[in-house]
Write an enzyme that holds these catalytic residues in place. Structure first.
Site, PDB file in Angstrom:
ATOM      1  N   HIS A  13       0.873  -1.179   0.000  1.00  0.00           N
ATOM      2  CA  HIS A  13       0.000   0.000   0.000  1.00  0.00           C
ATOM      3  C   HIS A  13       0.916   1.238   0.000  1.00  0.00           C
ATOM      4  O   HIS A  13       2.027   1.182   0.528  1.00  0.00           O
ATOM      5  CB  HIS A  13      -0.836  -0.049   1.274  1.00  0.00           C
ATOM      6  CG  HIS A  13      -1.906   0.984   1.379  1.00  0.00           C
ATOM      7  ND1 HIS A  13      -1.660   2.271   1.775  1.00  0.00           N
ATOM      8  CD2 HIS A  13      -3.251   0.913   1.173  1.00  0.00           C
ATOM      9  CE1 HIS A  13      -2.802   2.952   1.810  1.00  0.00           C
ATOM     10  NE2 HIS A  13      -3.786   2.155   1.441  1.00  0.00           N
TER      11      HIS A  13
ATOM     12  N   ASP B  60       3.239  -4.552   7.972  1.00  0.00           N
ATOM     13  CA  ASP B  60       2.013  -3.798   7.769  1.00  0.00           C
ATOM     14  C   ASP B  60       0.868  -4.798   7.930  1.00  0.00           C
ATOM     15  O   ASP B  60       0.610  -5.605   7.035  1.00  0.00           O
ATOM     16  CB  ASP B  60       2.026  -3.167   6.374  1.00  0.00           C
ATOM     17  CG  ASP B  60       0.688  -2.519   6.024  1.00  0.00           C
ATOM     18  OD1 ASP B  60      -0.291  -2.700   6.784  1.00  0.00           O
ATOM     19  OD2 ASP B  60       0.615  -1.862   4.971  1.00  0.00           O
TER      20      ASP B  60
ATOM     21  N   GLN C 222      -4.196  -5.493   6.780  1.00  0.00           N
ATOM     22  CA  GLN C 222      -5.111  -6.490   6.223  1.00  0.00           C
ATOM     23  C   GLN C 222      -4.957  -7.863   6.870  1.00  0.00           C
ATOM     24  O   GLN C 222      -5.650  -8.798   6.486  1.00  0.00           O
ATOM     25  CB  GLN C 222      -4.906  -6.614   4.697  1.00  0.00           C
ATOM     26  CG  GLN C 222      -5.192  -5.345   3.917  1.00  0.00           C
ATOM     27  CD  GLN C 222      -6.664  -4.931   3.932  1.00  0.00           C
ATOM     28  OE1 GLN C 222      -7.551  -5.720   4.270  1.00  0.00           O
ATOM     29  NE2 GLN C 222      -6.932  -3.689   3.564  1.00  0.00           N
TER      30      GLN C 222
ATOM     31  N   LYS D 130     -10.532  -1.028  10.175  1.00  0.00           N
ATOM     32  CA  LYS D 130     -10.687  -2.213   9.325  1.00  0.00           C
ATOM     33  C   LYS D 130     -11.047  -3.442  10.150  1.00  0.00           C
ATOM     34  O   LYS D 130     -11.177  -4.538   9.633  1.00  0.00           O
ATOM     35  CB  LYS D 130      -9.403  -2.476   8.531  1.00  0.00           C
ATOM     36  CG  LYS D 130      -9.075  -1.360   7.529  1.00  0.00           C
ATOM     37  CD  LYS D 130      -7.819  -1.695   6.770  1.00  0.00           C
ATOM     38  CE  LYS D 130      -7.247  -0.501   6.019  1.00  0.00           C
ATOM     39  NZ  LYS D 130      -8.026  -0.092   4.852  1.00  0.00           N
TER      40      LYS D 130
ATOM     41  N   CYS E 271      -4.746   2.448  -3.748  1.00  0.00           N
ATOM     42  CA  CYS E 271      -3.510   2.949  -3.103  1.00  0.00           C
ATOM     43  C   CYS E 271      -2.372   1.962  -3.289  1.00  0.00           C
ATOM     44  O   CYS E 271      -1.559   1.745  -2.382  1.00  0.00           O
ATOM     45  CB  CYS E 271      -3.716   3.236  -1.621  1.00  0.00           C
ATOM     46  SG  CYS E 271      -4.847   4.575  -1.314  1.00  0.00           S
TER      47      CYS E 271
END
Ligand code: PLP
Length: 423
Positions: A136, A213, A216, A239, A379
Site C-alpha cells: 500500500h 504492515d 489487512q 478495518k 492505493c
C-alpha cells in the site's frame, strides 16, 4: 497500566452468521436505488457492530474525561478504560507487555512513526530499507521521503505475475546493508498472503529489523507477534470493527525505549524547563497530546468481539467465502481474476476486471443493485503498473458476508457483462 493477566477472559461464541449479521444494523439498510445493501468493501473499512457503537456511547455518556492528568473519578475511570483497551490489544496480538502498544490514528501514522522515530535516528546514507512491489502507498511513500532526505537506499521485492512475491529475489535483495524490511502481511489490492516466515528468516540472517504492515492481516487472521518474530506491527482499528481515527503500532519494548519521540507536546514528557525537556517512558513518549480515548476504548470492544468469534474461525469463514467467490466469479463471461487462484494463499480480497468495461462502470452498475465494491488503484499503483491496468474492481469480505452476497455480486456482474455486450 492494566496488566494482561488482570483482563477478564472473553467468552468464545459459536460462529453463527445470522447472529453476527444481527449485530450490524447497517447491513439491513437499503441504498439509494432502493436495493438491499451488499457490503463488499471491507478492505477499505469494515462495518461496526452494535457492541462497538454502544461502547462509544457508554464512554461519552458515563466516563468522559481527559486521561492521566487528574485525580477526579471520571478521569481515573477514563484512564483505566484507555489502559484496559491497550492491554486488550496487547493480548489480541500476543504482545509481551501492554507498554508495547502505541495508539496512533491508523496504519499510515504507525509506519510514519517508525520512519521518524526509529529510521531517522538510526539509519545513515547507504543503509537499505526493503519493501515490496505489492505494498500500500502508506508503506512506500514514508520510505521514499526518508530516502530523499537521508540518502538511504530503498529496494523492492518484485511481484510475480500471479501476485505473489518473488521469494528467490528477496534472498538477494535483502543484504548485509539492509537495516529494515517493511512488508505487508497481506496485499489489499490482490489479497496475496505474504509468507512472512521466509522474509523474516532472511531479514534476521542479515541482522535487519522487520516491520509488518498488518492493516489487512490483524482484522482477518490470527496474528501473534511472538510467533512471527518480527519487530514492529502496524494496523488500523477501522478495518477491524472499531471507529475511524484509532490505530496501533506494536514494537518490542527495548526498541521503543531506544527511539526518540515522534511528536513533542503534552503527555510525552517527563520534565520540561525553558532550556530542555526529558521524555516520558513508552508508551506515553509516543502519544503526544490528548489521545483519541473514546475510540481506543471502542477498539477494545472490537477486539473483544473478534476474540469471542475466534480469529481462527474468522479466517476459516473468509477462506470459505473467498473460495466460493473465486469459483463463482470465474464463471462470469469476460471476468479475469488477478492474483493467486487458491483461497489458501489469499485473504478475502478479489481484484478483477471485466473485459472491455471500465472498473468504475462496473462499480456504478453494481451500486444500482446495492452491491458495494471498490474500483480504482487501491492505493497500490505499483501493483496496477505491474498488472498493466489503470485500475481494478475489488470485492472484499469480512465476518458477516455470505455466499448469497457473493451470488448477488456474480449476478450483478452477469448483468454488467450483458449490458456491455461481453461474450
Ligand atoms: N496498508 C494496507 C495493506 C492497507 O490495506 C491500508 C488501507 O487500506 C493501509 C496500509 C493504510 O491504512 P490507513 O489508511 O488506515 O492508515
Amino acid at each position: 497500566m492494566t496488566s494482561i493477566a488482570d483482563l477478564p477472559a472473553v467468552e468464545r461464541l459459536p460462529y453463527d452468521i445470522a447472529r453476527i449479521r444481527r449485530d450490524f444494523p447497517i447491513l439491513k439498510r437499503e441504498v439509494a436505488s432502493g436495493a438491499h445493501l451488499v457490503y463488499l468493501d471491507n478492505a477499505a473499512t469494515s462495518q461496526r457492530p452494535v457492541q462497538v457503537l454502544a461502547e462509544i456511547t457508554r464512554f461519552y455518556r458515563d466516563h468522559n474525561a481527559n486521561i492521566h492528568r487528574a485525580v477526579h473519578t471520571l478521569s481515573v475511570e477514563a484512564t483505566e478504560l484507555y489502559e484496559q483497551a491497550r492491554s486488550k490489544v496487547a493480548r489480541f496480538i500476543g504482545a509481551a507487555d501492554p507498554r508495547e502498544i502505541i495508539f496512533t490514528r491508523n496504519t499510515t501514522e504507525s509506519i510514519n512513526l517508525v520512519a521518524h522515530a526509529w529510521a531517522r535516528k538510526f539509519l545513515k546514507p547507504g543503509d537499505e530499507v526493503v519493501v515490496s512491489e505489492i505494498e500500500h502507498h502508506s508503506n512506500i511513500v514514508p520510505w521514499q521521503m526518508l530516502r530523499d532526505e537521508r540518502g538511504i537506499t530503498l529496494k523492492y521485492i518484485p511481484m510475480l505475475p500471479d501476485g505473489t512475491l518473488d521469494l528467490d529475489a528477496a534472498q538477494s535483495i535483502i543484504t548485509e546493508r539492509t537495516r529494515l524490511v517493511s512488508i505487508t502481511a497481506m496485499s489489499n489490492a490482490l489479497g496475496t498472503i505474504v509468507p512472512l516466515d521466509v522474509i523474516t528468516a532472511r531479514a534476521k540472517a542479515v541482522g535487519a529489523l522487520v516491520l509488518v504492515d498488518g492493516a489487512q492481516s490483524v482484522p482477518h487472521m490470527p496474528v501473534d507477534v511472538q510467533a512471527l518474530g518480527v519487530d514492529f506491527l502496524a494496523f488500523s482499528g477501522h478495518k477491524m470493527l472499531a471507529p475511524f481515527g484509532i490505530g496501533v503500532l506494536w514494537g518490542r519494548l527495548p526498541l521503543l525505549d531506544s527511539m526518540d519521540p515522534f511528536m513533542g507536546g503534552g503527555d510525552m514528557i517527563s520534565t520540561v524547563s525553558m532550556e530542555r525537556s526529558t521524555w516520558a517512558d513508552v508508551p506515553a513518549k509516543f502519544e503526544a497530546g490528548t489521545p483519541n480515548v473514546g475510540d481506543a476504548v471502542a477498539l477494545g470492544a472490537a477486539v473483544d468481539y473478534l476474540t469471542a468469534l475466534g480469529m481462527d474461525e474468522v479466517r476459516r469463514h473468509e477462506r470459505e467465502i473467498t473460495d466460493y467467490a473465486l469459483r463463482r466469479l470465474a464463471d462470469v463471461p469476460g471476468v479475469t481474476i488477478f492474483g493467486v487462484p487458491d483461497a489458501d494463499r489469499r485473504g478475502g480480497v478479489i481484484s478483477f476486471e471485466l473485459e472491455g468495461v471500465h472498473p468504475h462502470d462496473i462499480g456504478q452498475v453494481l451500486d444500482t443493485r446495492g452491491v458495494a465494491i471498490r474500483t480504482g488503484h487501491h492505493c497500490a499503483q505499483p501493483v496496477m503498473l505491474a498488472l498493466n491496468v489503470p485500475a481494478t474492481a475489488r470485492a472484499s469480505f469480512y465476518i458477516y458476508n455470505t455466499t448469497a452476497e457473493v451470488d448477488a455480486l456474480a449476478s450483478g456482474l452477469e448483468e454488467v457483462a450483458r449490458f456491455f455486450g461481453v461474450k
